[in-house]
Design an enzyme around this catalytic site. Sequence first.
Site, PDB file in Angstrom:
ATOM      1  N   CYS A  75      20.068 -30.043 -17.508  1.00  0.00           N
ATOM      2  CA  CYS A  75      19.537 -30.732 -16.331  1.00  0.00           C
ATOM      3  C   CYS A  75      18.732 -31.982 -16.656  1.00  0.00           C
ATOM      4  CB  CYS A  75      18.700 -29.772 -15.489  1.00  0.00           C
ATOM      5  SG  CYS A  75      17.125 -29.247 -16.231  1.00  0.00           S
ATOM      6  N   HIS A 114      13.322 -27.096 -14.274  1.00  0.00           N
ATOM      7  CA  HIS A 114      14.542 -27.734 -13.776  1.00  0.00           C
ATOM      8  C   HIS A 114      14.188 -29.103 -13.205  1.00  0.00           C
ATOM      9  CE1 HIS A 114      18.590 -28.182 -12.390  1.00  0.00           C
ATOM     10  NE2 HIS A 114      18.193 -28.365 -11.139  1.00  0.00           N
ATOM     11  N   ASP A 128      21.460 -33.636  -7.731  1.00  0.00           N
ATOM     12  CA  ASP A 128      21.294 -32.731  -8.874  1.00  0.00           C
ATOM     13  C   ASP A 128      22.665 -32.498  -9.503  1.00  0.00           C
ATOM     14  OD1 ASP A 128      20.735 -30.781 -10.708  1.00  0.00           O
ATOM     15  OD2 ASP A 128      19.786 -29.396  -9.302  1.00  0.00           O
TER      16      ASP A 128
END
Length: 276
Positions: A75, A114, A128
């Site tokens: 991420c 995250h 995302d």
Amino acid sequence: MLSRMHELIHLDAYFARIGYDGPRAADLDTLYSLHALHPQAIPFENLDSLLGRSVALDFASLHRKLVLGGRGGYCFEHNHLLGEVLRALGFSVTGLAGRVCWNLPENAPPPRTHMVLLVNLDPPYIADVGFGGLTFTAPLRLEAGIIQETRHEPMRILRSGDGFLVQVLLAEQWQSLYRFDLQPQLPVDYEMANWYVSSHPASRFRKELIAARADIGCRYSLRNSELTIHRLRGKTERLRLRSGVEIRQRLESLFRLSLPEEESFDTVLERLTSDV
């Protein structure tokens, strides 16, 4: 002028990597296009952490690895890269942080490990491209309670305390992915979280091979030697890979990764099949 030229070269290479040849306007159509193509071309993977290597988040390193090197990342890498691309196009982007609750008990408070992007359009959107096997294939409008279609599963954002909860619809049930709020994150915040995810002995990224890629009509996911192919309008296929050679072949073919040609890497892949 020189820095602007470098910026354009970076964009050209990134667009070539994901297969984008559309307009370079800072608008919703561009955001949707990039968000669909990025996870299809650049997979989620944790090879560096598995091999005990550090993970750098500066743009030059990300560009060299994910864009020019044929690799993927997790991420922090994916969303840092996308964030810089969006800013270069003229978008206003704010880095946020999330607490992953996917597959965790409701009473287990997870850490902020995250990275999420807030794209400041009117209305704002969440971007995302780095959530593993359920990476978004469309940005989500920051509006609570509405079902939002993506190229894959329907998703929604709910209010949760002082923040928000992202959910995905799987097998006709809503599953929680992560919680986030709108507190902007500083580079040092990401450095701390990135160190934990990539280097802490307790991190699963140090112990397991994880790879994922969203393709048209399906998702590919690999956890150690367990390969899953989930077709959106068909059955889910699960395979157990029997050797390190098989794992390498699938990483190269299904996940489209350029892999290191070194004996230590193949030794690690072979070890993942030791319990088969």
